[in-house]
Design an enzyme around this catalytic site. Structure first.
Site, mmCIF file in Angstrom:
data_model
loop_
_atom_site.group_PDB
_atom_site.id
_atom_site.type_symbol
_atom_site.label_atom_id
_atom_site.label_comp_id
_atom_site.label_asym_id
_atom_site.label_seq_id
_atom_site.Cartn_x
_atom_site.Cartn_y
_atom_site.Cartn_z
ATOM 1 N N HIS A 56 -45.418 23.433 -23.539
ATOM 2 C CA HIS A 56 -44.604 24.607 -23.172
ATOM 3 C C HIS A 56 -45.396 25.507 -22.209
ATOM 4 O O HIS A 56 -45.846 26.601 -22.581
ATOM 5 C CB HIS A 56 -44.302 25.323 -24.491
ATOM 6 C CG HIS A 56 -43.336 26.454 -24.438
ATOM 7 N ND1 HIS A 56 -43.416 27.473 -23.529
ATOM 8 C CD2 HIS A 56 -42.264 26.734 -25.211
ATOM 9 C CE1 HIS A 56 -42.435 28.332 -23.751
ATOM 10 N NE2 HIS A 56 -41.731 27.904 -24.771
ATOM 11 N N ASP A 112 -32.794 29.839 -19.270
ATOM 12 C CA ASP A 112 -33.275 29.043 -20.412
ATOM 13 C C ASP A 112 -32.506 27.717 -20.373
ATOM 14 O O ASP A 112 -31.404 27.609 -20.909
ATOM 15 C CB ASP A 112 -33.034 29.820 -21.719
ATOM 16 C CG ASP A 112 -33.799 29.231 -22.885
ATOM 17 O OD1 ASP A 112 -34.370 28.129 -22.734
ATOM 18 O OD2 ASP A 112 -33.810 29.869 -23.957
ATOM 19 N N GLU A 165 -41.630 23.394 -18.751
ATOM 20 C CA GLU A 165 -42.135 22.710 -19.945
ATOM 21 C C GLU A 165 -41.757 21.233 -19.885
ATOM 22 O O GLU A 165 -40.619 20.902 -19.565
ATOM 23 C CB GLU A 165 -41.513 23.363 -21.179
ATOM 24 C CG GLU A 165 -41.566 24.892 -21.128
ATOM 25 C CD GLU A 165 -40.670 25.563 -22.170
ATOM 26 O OE1 GLU A 165 -40.407 24.950 -23.209
ATOM 27 O OE2 GLU A 165 -40.228 26.693 -21.919
HETATM 28 C C1 BG6 Z 1 -38.408 28.187 -24.682
HETATM 29 C C2 BG6 Z 1 -37.034 28.137 -25.266
HETATM 30 O O1 BG6 Z 1 -38.916 26.896 -24.588
HETATM 31 O O2 BG6 Z 1 -39.262 28.961 -25.533
HETATM 32 C C3 BG6 Z 1 -36.508 29.547 -25.426
HETATM 33 O O3 BG6 Z 1 -36.183 27.361 -24.433
HETATM 34 C C4 BG6 Z 1 -37.461 30.372 -26.266
HETATM 35 O O4 BG6 Z 1 -35.210 29.520 -26.002
HETATM 36 C C5 BG6 Z 1 -38.852 30.286 -25.647
HETATM 37 O O5 BG6 Z 1 -37.013 31.690 -26.318
HETATM 38 C C6 BG6 Z 1 -39.921 31.058 -26.403
HETATM 39 O O6 BG6 Z 1 -39.961 30.665 -27.724
HETATM 40 P P1 BG6 Z 1 -40.966 31.344 -28.726
HETATM 41 O O7 BG6 Z 1 -40.678 30.749 -30.070
HETATM 42 O O8 BG6 Z 1 -42.349 31.044 -28.250
HETATM 43 O O9 BG6 Z 1 -40.663 32.825 -28.669
#
Ligand code: BG6
Length: 299
Positions: A167, A212, A271
């Site tokens: 990510h 997103d 990601e």
């Molecule tokens: C992204 C998702 O990969 O991560 C989003 O597609 C999400 O929907 C984002 O808000 C952040 O996620 P987190 O759990 O790290 O706040």
């Protein structure tokens, strides 16, 4: 293993001038890496790469100055390792447990030409659905950053079904001057439009509101062009059928307690993984390998 034993053992992985083990933010153990071309920082917490910088360039990864650095909490920025599920799951941590665990450092090596590789292992779950997998992660730092997530179904019968994702938060000078290419013609699910299936029509994707998107069935290399910073970032991947593009934009940023209100301007997540309909089903004794190489050049 008690923290002090862990720390003592960790000193054995140090390589003078290349790999240093030290306490980072929140007293979490951090590995500092120096190569002839670059520097990097990796936390054992989440096996989380929080920084990578080529000597001739500004930092490549974005990490929020509001991030938490505490066990049981995800680091906001860098490269969270997402496994074994992507997104929310009732009663469970969002994006899986891998980013919340203290990983074991198993090996640190220097290649003859000067690159450094770090090999991590996710401590096995005792009991439950995830006890029957082995997860290893290799981070290689040269003039680029290479990541390899290897997941093995250790049972001799039964499928292992999971999602994974690296990510990655990229640092940009100003999101208004950024375009993302490589996804034209790809099907995606638009999370900000009720997961509506759509097809990407843009050669150069620009971000001017919350984005997103989960792009599906794509193995394409993606490039981030940052015209203000005069830098192109290239994300090449193998063993990944999904690409997620995310920027929370202003309103979401304000709701996030570990992210600055204006920081959405300085980042974009691209990601690489296997999520949603691209989740992985692994047969007994089989492994899956997700490889990502991130490089950059001045333009
Ligand atoms: C992204 C998702 O990969 O991560 C989003 O597609 C999400 O929907 C984002 O808000 C952040 O996620 P987190 O759990 O790290 O706040």
């Amino acid at each position: 293993m008690t923290p002090s034993v862990l720390r003592d053992n960790l000193q054995d992985f140090e390589i003078p001038g290349r790999v240093t083990l030290l306490k980072g933010k929140g007293d979490l153990m951090k590995i500092d890496v120096h190569t002839d071309w670059s520097t990097a920082q990796v936390y054992l917490h989440g096996a989380h790469v929080t920084g990578f910088q080529k000597k001739s360039e500004p930092p490549l990864l974005f990490t929020s100055s509001f991030s938490r650095f505490a066990s049981g909490q995800a680091i906001r920025g860098g490269i969270p390792v997402i496994f074994p599920w992507f997104g929310p799951r009732a009663g469970e941590p969002a994006h899986g447990f891998a980013r919340l665990k203290n990983w074991e450092l198993r090996e640190a090596t220097v290649a003859p030409e000067g690159g450094v590789s770090l090999r991590f292992h996710l401590p096995s779950e005792t009991g439950g659905a995830w006890a029957s997998c082995s997860v290893n992660y290799v981070v290689t730092i040269t003039d680029s950053l290479s990541l390899e997530l290897i997941i093995t179904n250790t049972t001799d019968r039964g499928q292992l079904i999971f999602e994974n994702c690296l990510h990655t938060y990229f640092a940009v000078e100003d999101i208004a001057a950024v375009s993302i290419s490589g996804l034209k013609g790809v099907d995606y699910l638009d999370k900000v439009d009720n997961h509506m299936p759509k097809i990407e029509t843009a050669q150069d994707i620009r971000i001017a509101s919350e984005v997103d998107r989960t792009y599906l069935a794509t193995t394409a290399t993606v490039e981030i062009l940052d015209s203000k910073l005069r830098r192109k970032i290239r994300i090449k991947k193998i063993g990944s059928a999904s690409t997620v593009v995310w920027n929370p934009w202003a309103a979401k940023a304000q709701q996030m307690t570990d992210f600055g209100d204006g920081e959405y301007r300085q980042m974009v997540c691209v990601e690489s993984g296997n999520v949603g309909p691209n989740k992985i089903e692994l047969g007994p004794a089989k492994s899956s390998v997700l490889k990502v190489n991130i490089s950059s050049e001045a333009i």
